[in-house]
Design an enzyme around this catalytic site. Structure first.
Site, short mmCIF file in Angstrom:
data_model
loop_
_atom_site.label_atom_id
_atom_site.label_comp_id
_atom_site.label_asym_id
_atom_site.label_seq_id
_atom_site.Cartn_x
_atom_site.Cartn_y
_atom_site.Cartn_z
N GLU A 1 0.82 -1.22 0.00
CA GLU A 1 0.00 0.00 0.00
C GLU A 1 0.85 1.27 0.00
O GLU A 1 0.77 2.08 0.92
CB GLU A 1 -0.95 -0.02 1.21
CG GLU A 1 -1.98 -1.14 1.15
CD GLU A 1 -3.02 -1.09 2.28
OE1 GLU A 1 -2.86 -0.28 3.20
OE2 GLU A 1 -4.00 -1.85 2.22
N GLU B 1 -6.97 -7.57 -0.87
CA GLU B 1 -7.37 -7.61 0.54
C GLU B 1 -8.80 -7.14 0.68
O GLU B 1 -9.22 -6.19 0.02
CB GLU B 1 -6.49 -6.66 1.40
CG GLU B 1 -5.05 -7.04 1.53
CD GLU B 1 -4.30 -6.06 2.46
OE1 GLU B 1 -4.96 -5.34 3.23
OE2 GLU B 1 -3.07 -6.02 2.38
#
Lengths: 680, 680, 680
Positions: free
Chosen positions: B168, B323
């Protein structure tokens, strides 16, 4: 694990060094006295007015460091000698400070490294108070040296009655400087022995936080969210211990020089910052600064819980209300005045909960500085004022109640469990809901007992619970396996337990007890919690009886019966309140926070089933009663916190020592009035 | 202008290195796997449960830096070898991380200069994650070296299926340290060539900000309000590029060592931080972490927009839902649980929007650390739990839907324009209203299309628009003259354009296009905007049809016809919504944000006039449908997001591959249910 | 006490250097002109449009430092020469800036130590403006050198009409750097002479703050709460004085070189930051930047108070409206547009209150930078726009009203007391309520007078009050004994005083006047205040007439009669508004803030009893009138701030110089319209 950590035993309360104080003063009455703010001509008036007001104890010198040590190592005790002598002459005892709460400008100018560094790196500048790092060797050295000088100077002075170390240690802002980092590493090494132990305790395999050595550890200085919760939790423990170490260092000096003079420090209004179970064994009497908000309609109920904590910290030993405000304070956004009579009512409430002193901040209202709008016994307007009249009247009453001094409360049937590390961990980051506050949970459970007139103790999770009929466990998020066993055995042995949600979730290192929440309590409660489903802030939770708030969760009964159910959303039909017969006892569980009326009904049922009775039967709404057992028998203090006159039917004829009325079978109390009852 | 800037072309998507993954796994199913948090005995259970749940891909090692390199340059891959072997043996593929997301304590202790410095000068301390400066040469050197070691170790390992670089990146807090300053100066020199170019681009003649040399330039470190907006905008571009450079440096090493293994990184939930048009060409498949809030009733509609972005980033190539949470997350103020069935419904929604993977954070719920209350496939309660049951059931369904893998959506008729620099500039300081948020504008326009069952692509302002019947431009504050020409030609050539207010205001250097707003679009829109008149936050704007909010402005028609008018205040009678026939096309303009119902009516009219049809006709309220074209023909995924059973009249008889039902002409879907339809 | 402190006398207004300007320009009309933001070809259009708009004065070069001194000591005046010549040729005068408001990047890059350091230690980075420490010797040296260069260059230039020093000094963020610390110590030494004096003034016996030497004193750099209030107060005084010293240093240079050219600086919109009583003697004309919020329905009433301040600062001398916005600004969260006509109405309101200039920020709307969405006389849309049309029309009107220039208002009967140190101290920490704001108090008192059409002056507490029938004292928290005597003598001599609560509490060192509040005013008011009892924010206070808010207190009458009483809570039955005949005068006291309607009734009664009449009798609601006395007799400016046409019955026949109508006995004014009346 920690060789140097303070002793947590609540039993080892040492010699009763405080008895002499009690015998000398009865219920001590007075306040903080800061004569250095006034010219000498005022000092004479002070002592005259103190006598007029019945003042017998004043706290002197709390912020006098710069006045008695105006330059490094150069002491000027002359002015204080005069003050102490005047007090002694006037028959006023001194609670003499070690004066170390606020380092003077010369010290911070020479040693800026002692200043507190906040988590985000900003240094607290001098100009307020308590701006020191408790781990700073420089601060500690200067503070101990001053304490030694003061003790040497006033050892044996006739005014000296008790030592007042520092001031509200818990209000010192946690420091994150280099000295703190070094002390924290030593503390961790003591606690965990090896870096492997640290890594295990802190779950550092998460997010690549594994330490190679203690030297890599830092204070929690504003990491990117979210911080390691075990790191934060240990820093709270460390901060409490470091402040305690400051206290103990000064105490050691005092005890060397004046072994017979009792020593204490005033615990700050907020209970949260330091672990008072670890502190209490080290004070000769618990001293507390209480500032309930007159604008808060629940203030008396909240104070009742806090005073129960204070009385419980040293096993029921009477405590000292070291500070309260005669009227308004100055540090809230809005500082409400105390209406006439409230100062008296709330003072007596402290006595009802076991206080042996009723003291104020402060004697004479400051002319300048940050607290000049804090009310005082002698206000800006002078002694011709409503406040001073009430001060004088209260002094008269308390002097007449001398017999109460030293009297303990009869044993309570109810205990509320309180644990500081659990409190700190509960209010950490990244939880199912950020709206959980321990005090809210504790108040929610304590209030129905308070309303019912039931007396409560407050205990640690590993305390001996054998004597209690009912044990209440609000939001004990963190619980050791030992605590789990303790509570389980309590129920098994016949006790009644009430536990509220999100308890027993993690161990003392903030690691989840696996296998279904709340693992250490599942057997006793007869249930398993599978998922948490907190509502939004302020959103009500539909229940089969009343409504809930703050929390909801999926409870799978494993033996428990459902008393109240959720009735809305994905949890509809599932248990919200359960009861479980376990061994010879009963365990209740609250999976939400029912509204106050529902809590009142539930707790009335639970306590009746457990055989718990109020202090006096049939108290009207808003009237509180507590008892103390004097050498001469039981006394009841009855307080009308309500807005109208109330009639209390007494179980037997009694006399009111305050009004002189009696024998009475019905006590009529005006709004805000107090009675001190003895058997007729 | 910028020789080293990343290639922004969305067309050069390189070889389809992802095909092998698809063939091996079908719709990949699994989650983040962090075995280093658990003892070895758990590892065996893990693989057993993975097989039970149909898990075929796990992301390994994302935060393992400290575990594989516990001391500088000393690697310990033993434990990971065992994990990888177990996975291979169990038939589970690995999305193996380069492990560089969170520098270990030894690195930050030795090199504190790699820590992120916030705009206000505060350094982010270790203790969380991602606390590094992306421009730090020290960080980059250590990260690349680690990636190299990992790649060399696991090249050719049978479990290795795809590389997961960093984590991320967009969540890394922008850094303002000295290394950042130096890198920023180089970036600016590349972009502008000379300091004169910089001065011109940044309008430095304003407020005496003219630079004499690049060496005088600093990061925007909390200047006095208001900062230079072009400075801020370039820093956002620079930050995105620096993070991309980190990714590319690691990718280069991986491609050297394992040229056939695809490489990606997971884009964070918030789309905003980095310019995904510049990133997408450099991943072999777009991977995204999606966390819609179960407490948000608009969550599915917002997710639909986000998933349209993901599918569009690489021209319709299937993407990976890398995710999502099986239940609650832990980082909101209140973390709502996912009610039963929602995990399945939302997983299928991602597949409906083109996902070829359904993965979770994380496999097993952590016992300690900051994310222990984030739900996982195997919760704290263990596999005997509602969540794990749903996980197992979903794995079964997805395995049966293998044919969807690789299937693209049929071409959409509608495109929504999205541009990152415009987004960043829009939300800067000192605008007519500080309440403008790009996502609000995009959602407001996307929602009526979503509600109508219309499929959308998302495109850059300079994309080829020829294939679209309708192009929607929400709040494109910043637009180059090229973008203006592109959209004008699109309308002129027969397209339908809908543009919302405060678009086309500034050029890529945040300098106003003079001569009447929105200068680059005025010809196509047939109007001129003279002044802005935003209402207060939450204040409604009176309209002849429905009501508006957020914005109002003075529109002077220059050919456009008024469809909706303002009806209150100084703008009463003036145009609020206009339509303009331009060339062979039509351009609509919204000078306020109409309420949702009015938007729905307007967009229904506009899309019908443009000949845009929904994916399936006659979908009931709350039911969404999307199509994917498999080798074996079209499949429709139909999702009932509504609270009650819904009946869908099908245009032709179909079978539901999930329930096995059919042939059906009416599909009955329970609340929260999903169907996967194929022609009967 | 302070040898170097600026002269506070309001009488010594020096020579009327401004007369030449007035004679040359009449009512000056124009705006800030920043030609360096535009290419030369625009400059010609600028001058042409200025003439078209009637512009006769422009402020040039306020942020031109980096343009005229692009490298240290290297000046480039070529472009400015051209601009000045064009202006001269076009008949436009220049208000020429010293250009020192925003140090250029080369200066801060070479001398980062000149950057402002906030109280919490964060440095303000370059990138905005006004990021300098006023105590920095480096900044001052560079600024004075630049002022010298500019003055030498343009001395005698035909365009030069007045000097504009710096920019909105009060907006400079207070600095806490080392240079500030040193300057503060010098300032304190000047003020107090000895460290004993300092300790006494700051009440440092409180909280152990006693200083051993001036060298130990620091700026108030975020101490732990609560800071020493006297320290904070002196830092506000010091900051005001340091900024004034910057101004004076530049002024000295200008007067040396161009002794006949008047000098001023523009006071910022917020009145609060600097003590304008100390500044006003040093400007040749008060210049003010006014930005009322068009979204605020009370904007005109608040502006009326502010303009009364400006007119009063130099004893009634006409002042310059140096900046206002033609339409919206860009720095509020929401920036409302000015509806048609409001710019004209509010410009005339300034003239009605004594302005001799109507100027704007800015001439031409910037294309780039932080203020590009601030409206301008020539907007982004160009001269073909509503705004430029109104600009042109207003220019025509003002040129025709030339006779008003220099005209003073007739003497007012009412004075409102304003004192900056009192304002600063009032809004400090740790007060009975943190909700007190001076401006709220001033507006609450000024509004009923404004609504009644009564003209007011604004005066310092020690001003000569002999000429006033009514003196209003809102919330004068800090008052010297002298001020107390002044106001007491005023009442005794026959004046009428209205004082609102929490006045006369402390002395100039923020030390309480002992003996019952408000000690310096008790005799005149005939009462004593014993305790404060502020309500919660927004909570109403029950009164016998209307209701109060913000404050309540316990008033003990000592001669005063009760006009309005409290009717709820502990204060029920006690006085809320009192009147006291004292000597030949009357003193009113407000112990709460009555609601606006009650204030209107009270003030109407009070002013009638005091013999105060409105400027014109019988003005309808929303219509304001003010008068100026020209060489040719009285002129009335009548402004209809209301939403509908209004009819004003005139006391005698008049002509309207704007519309040309008359003679009129009834003036009919459309909503938003203005009339300039002269006797018919």
């Amino acid at each position: 694990m920690n060789g140097t950590a303070p002793d947590r035993s609540r039993e080892r309360h040492g010699v009763d060094r405080i008895a002499g104080l009690r015998d000398r003063l009865g219920i001590a009455y007075g306040g903080d006295y800061n004569p250095e703010q006034w010219p000498q001509e005022v000092w004479d008036e002070d002592v005259r007015l103190m006598k007029e007001a019945g003042v017998c104890l004043v706290s002197v010198g709390i912020f006098s460091w710069a006045s008695v040590e105006p330059r490094p190592g150069r002491y000027d005790f002359g002015w204080l000698d005069q003050v102490m002598d005047r007090l002694a002459d006037g028959g006023v005892a001194a609670c003499l400070a070690t004066m170390t709460a606020s380092p003077p400008p010369w010290l911070t100018a020479r040693h800026p490294e002692i200043l507190t560094v906040r988590a985000d790196g900003r240094t607290i500048s001098p100009g307020g108070r308590q701006h020191y790092c408790p781990s700073s060797p420089v601060y500690r050295e200067h503070a101990v040296r001053l304490a030694e000088q003061v003790a040497a100077r006033y050892a044996g002075h006739p005014a000296l009655a008790i030592w007042h170390v520092g001031n509200e240690y818990g209000n010192v802002v946690p420091c994150h400087c280099e000295a703190s980092a070094q002390a924290f590493r030593r503390w961790l090494e003591d606690r965990y022995g090896s870096v492997e132990g640290l890594n295990d305790a802190w779950s550092t395999s998460f997010w690549s936080q594994r330490y190679g050595s203690f030297s890599e550890v830092l204070p929690p200085r504003s990491p990117a969210p979210f911080p390691n919760p075990a790191h934060d939790l240990d820093y709270a423990r460390f901060t409490s211990d470091e402040l305690l170490a400051c206290y103990l260092a000064e105490k050691a000096v005092l005890q060397d020089i004046t072994p017979d003079v009792p020593v204490t420090t005033n615990f700050p209004p907020s209970l949260r910052p330091v672990d008072l179970w670890t502190w209490a064994p080290h004070v000769d009497a618990v001293a507390y600064d209480a500032y309930p908000d007159p604008a808060d309609t629940g203030a008396a109920a909240k104070a009742a819980f806090t005073y129960d904590v204070m009385r419980s910290l040293r096993g029921g030993q009477p405590w000292l209300l070291m500070e309260q405000a005669p009227g308004a304070v100055n540090w809230r956004p809005r500082n409400a005045a105390k209406p006439p009579g409230v100062m008296r009512l709330w003072s007596w409430q402290a006595v009802a909960h076991g206080a042996d002193a009723v003291m104020f901040f402060q004697w004479r209202q400051s002319r300048g500085g940050a607290e000049k709008f804090h009310s005082a016994m002698v206000p800006h307007a002078g002694p011709s004022s409503r406040i001073f009249s009430e001060v004088r009247e209260l002094g008269r009453e308390l002097a007449a109640a001398r017999a109460l001094a030293g009297a303990r409360a009869p044993g309570a049937d109810v205990a509320v469990v309180l644990d500081w590390p659990s409190w700190w961990a509960l209010e950490g980051d990244a939880h199912p809901s950020s709206h959980l506050r321990f005090l809210d949970a504790a108040w929610a459970c304590h209030r129905p007992l308070y309303d019912a007139g039931v007396a409560c103790d407050v205990v640690a999770p590993d305390a001996d619970l054998a004597g209690y009929r009912l044990v209440v466990v609000p939001n004990l998020y963190l619980a050791s396996a030992d605590a789990g066993g303790n509570l389980e055995r309590y129920v098994e042995g016949g006790g009644t337990l009430v536990m509220s949600f999100f308890s027993g979730i993690v161990d003392p290192c903030d690691r989840v007890h696996l296998g279904g929440y709340p693992a250490p309590f599942r057997r006793a409660l007869g249930l398993r919690v599978e998922e948490f489903a907190p509502p939004a802030a302020g959103e009500p939770v539909a229940l089969s009886e009343g409504s809930g708030s703050v929390w909801a969760e999926e409870v799978v009964p494993e033996g428990a019966e459902t008393i109240v159910s959720f009735t809305g959303g994905a949890l509809a039909g599932r248990p919200a309140v359960t009861r479980h017969r376990f061994g010879r006892g009963t365990a209740w569980y609250l999976a939400t926070r029912p509204d106050p009326a529902t809590m009142r009904r539930l707790f009335d049922r639970i306590r009746r089933e457990a055989g718990v009775e109020p202090v006096l039967p049939g108290l009207p709404e808003g009237v509180q009663a507590r008892a103390r057992r004097t050498a001469d028998g039981l006394r009841h203090i009855v307080l009308n916190h309500g807005p109208a006159e109330a009639a209390v039917e007494l179980p037997a004829p009694m006399r009111d020592e305050l009004s002189g009325a009696g024998p009475l079978t019905t006590l009529r109390l005006a709004a805000g009035d107090v009675a001190l009852l003895r058997p007729a």
